[in-house]
Design a protein around this motif. Structure first.
Motif, PDB file in Angstrom:
ATOM      1  N   THR A 286      47.520  12.850  -0.572  1.00  0.00           N
ATOM      2  CA  THR A 286      46.839  12.662   0.716  1.00  0.00           C
ATOM      3  C   THR A 286      47.409  11.473   1.486  1.00  0.00           C
ATOM      4  OG1 THR A 286      45.133  11.375  -0.437  1.00  0.00           O
ATOM      5  CG2 THR A 286      44.706  13.721  -0.079  1.00  0.00           C
ATOM      6  N   ALA A 370      37.994  15.367   1.005  1.00  0.00           N
ATOM      7  CA  ALA A 370      37.694  16.240   2.146  1.00  0.00           C
ATOM      8  C   ALA A 370      37.887  15.495   3.465  1.00  0.00           C
ATOM      9  CB  ALA A 370      36.259  16.764   2.024  1.00  0.00           C
ATOM     10  N   TRP A 371      37.454  14.252   3.504  1.00  0.00           N
ATOM     11  CA  TRP A 371      37.610  13.434   4.712  1.00  0.00           C
ATOM     12  C   TRP A 371      39.092  13.204   5.042  1.00  0.00           C
ATOM     13  CZ3 TRP A 371      35.237  11.652   8.849  1.00  0.00           C
ATOM     14  CH2 TRP A 371      35.675  10.476   9.468  1.00  0.00           C
ATOM     15  N   GLN A 372      39.893  12.931   4.035  1.00  0.00           N
ATOM     16  CA  GLN A 372      41.313  12.671   4.272  1.00  0.00           C
ATOM     17  C   GLN A 372      42.055  13.927   4.701  1.00  0.00           C
ATOM     18  OE1 GLN A 372      42.499  10.943   0.515  1.00  0.00           O
ATOM     19  NE2 GLN A 372      40.900   9.379   0.675  1.00  0.00           N
ATOM     20  N   LEU A 374      40.788  16.383   6.322  1.00  0.00           N
ATOM     21  CA  LEU A 374      40.394  16.642   7.700  1.00  0.00           C
ATOM     22  C   LEU A 374      41.263  15.856   8.676  1.00  0.00           C
ATOM     23  CD1 LEU A 374      38.437  17.732   9.874  1.00  0.00           C
ATOM     24  CD2 LEU A 374      36.944  15.774   9.379  1.00  0.00           C
ATOM     25  N   TRP A 375      41.547  14.603   8.358  1.00  0.00           N
ATOM     26  CA  TRP A 375      42.371  13.787   9.238  1.00  0.00           C
ATOM     27  C   TRP A 375      43.831  14.210   9.185  1.00  0.00           C
ATOM     28  CZ3 TRP A 375      41.256  10.735  13.150  1.00  0.00           C
ATOM     29  CH2 TRP A 375      39.944  10.286  13.281  1.00  0.00           C
ATOM     30  N   ALA A 377      44.751  17.338   9.115  1.00  0.00           N
ATOM     31  CA  ALA A 377      44.757  18.432  10.090  1.00  0.00           C
ATOM     32  C   ALA A 377      44.695  17.900  11.519  1.00  0.00           C
ATOM     33  CB  ALA A 377      43.580  19.368   9.816  1.00  0.00           C
ATOM     34  N   ILE A 378      43.888  16.847  11.739  1.00  0.00           N
ATOM     35  CA  ILE A 378      43.785  16.268  13.078  1.00  0.00           C
ATOM     36  C   ILE A 378      45.109  15.661  13.514  1.00  0.00           C
ATOM     37  CG2 ILE A 378      42.686  14.429  14.416  1.00  0.00           C
ATOM     38  CD1 ILE A 378      40.141  14.933  12.810  1.00  0.00           C
TER      39      ILE A 378
END
Length: 408
Positions: A286, A370-372, A374-375, A377-378
């Motif tokens: 990640t 999950a938070w990482q 998501l970023w 993808a952003i």
């Protein structure tokens, strides 16, 4: 072909193309063995500095001008106290000389002699010692004072007690210092790997922009798939690099001295060795994807290799800042700094890797991963859109939310 399967296949095609273009070249061998070259230069410099230091250390002496009868107690005290120091921090050799008629004058003469570098001199008696020292010899003078005190106790006791027998006890539970050290090395390990590997992502677009290949790819494949494919291709290169050196270092570990091997055994993560290894590999992934997606988006705006080189310094500064933030978070668990390092996406993998070594809870890692992702993808989406509008000069100028309202 299903709508989901098509972009996945396109992404993997781009990743395979970049992976082969990077690995199957002679330059990759230089990149693969770059740590050997770096270690060789460091070893050559260290050997030169060590030889100079060893040559000067051999001439340094501590002198005791006392009667010969005090030699057993003096050397016994010196042997016991010298064992408290490591090899590199060991005090200079203690030499015993007969007392002079004028010890103060003899001490001054010895401190200014050119044939030997005397840092401190003990004279007088063990009950009332006097220590003279020159510039930079204050620490050696304190050592001589401790030796004189210990030798006086030996003389009063009439004998030198035997040294204690040391027994090493191996414990299964990790100690607090071992967990803290493992947490720091986890942060440093991810920092070093990402510093060495993720910076390679910056220049992946510059050459293809110059030879117009990126325009052909953008016409055939969505830019998001191009960005993600290139990122996965460079990640495959990073995995190959890490796997190669992991195998090499696993064999070198058997050649380490016993003391060093015992010290490494104390670096036990609180969560367990196997779960920690899996989490470390996941957080390295990640961290590489997060930093790589940012660097890919920034590097895609550069049109020449000169601009790519100019981006290297800010990229290094960002990575060092994330390392400093995560290190501070590991040193202060439960503080607002640790919370900020965990939430901020670029430092989250570093901080969570350190947390895996110091804490046994598992559920925060699922939320953090999950938070990482998501970023990731952003960052890929934003980088692709900036490249499409800023470099290719294409795409709809209206924001997505305004286009969605217009369709409704």
């Amino acid at each position: 072909m299903s709508p989901l399967r098509r972009p996945i296949r396109q992404t993997l095609t781009i990743a395979r193309r970049d992976f082969k273009a990077t690995v199957f070249t002679p330059i990759f061998l230089l990149f693969l063995f770059a740590p050997v070259l770096m270690a060789s230069f460091g070893a050559i410099g260290g050997m030169g500095a060590a030889s100079v230091s060893q040559g000067s250390t051999d001439k340094v002496r501590l002198v005791a001008m006392l009667p010969i009868a005090t030699a057993p107690a003096l050397h016994g005290a010196d042997a016991q106290l010298r064992g408290l120091f490591g090899t590199d921090a060991s005090p200079p050799v203690l030499a015993l000389r007969p007392p002079a008629a004028d010890p103060q004058r003899a001490a001054r003469a010895a401190l200014t002699a050119r044939d030997a570098d005397v840092t401190a001199i003990l004279y007088g008696s063990l009950d009332r010692p006097v220590i003279a020292y020159g510039a930079g010899g204050r620490q050696d003078a304190r050592y001589l004072a401790a030796v004189a005190r210990q030798a006086a106790l030996f003389e009063r006791a009439g004998s030198i007690p035997p040294a204690a027998r040391l027994e090493r006890v191996v414990t299964d539970a990790p100690s607090r210092s071992g967990r803290d050290a493992a947490a720091f090395f986890a942060v440093f390990g991810i920092f070093f790997l990402t510093l060495f590997l993720s910076g390679q992502v910056v220049g992946t677009m510059a050459e293809e922009r110059n030879n117009k290949v990126i325009e052909i790819l953008a016409a055939a494949v969505p830019l998001e798939s191009v960005f993600l494919g290139k990122l996965l291709g460079m990640y495959g290169v990073a995995v190959l690099f890490v796997t190669f050196w992991a195998v090499v270092l696993s064999q070198v570990e058997m050649l380490l001295p016993g003391d060093m091997g015992g010290a490494l055994e104390q670096l036990r993560p609180a969560i367990g060795v196997v779960p920690f290894a899996l989490l470390f590999a996941t957080y390295f992934t990640t961290a590489f994807l997060l930093l790589g997606s940012v660097f890919l988006g920034v590097g895609a705006q550069a049109s020449t290799m000169r601009e790519v080189q100019m981006l290297s310094l800010p990229i290094t500064i960002v990575q060092v800042a994330m390392f400093g933030l995560a290190s501070s978070a590991v040193s202060h668990p439960g503080s607002w700094l640790a919370t900020a390092a965990t939430i901020f996406p670029l430092s989250s993998p570093f901080a969570m890797a350190g947390r895996a070594a110091a804490d046994t809870a598992l559920w925060p890692h699922a939320a953090a991963l999950a938070w990482q992702l998501l970023w990731v993808a952003i960052f890929i989406t934003v980088g692709a859109r900036l490249f499409r509008r800023g470099v290719l000069q294409s795409g709809n100028a209206k924001p997505a939310w305004r286009r969605l309202l217009a369709r409704r």
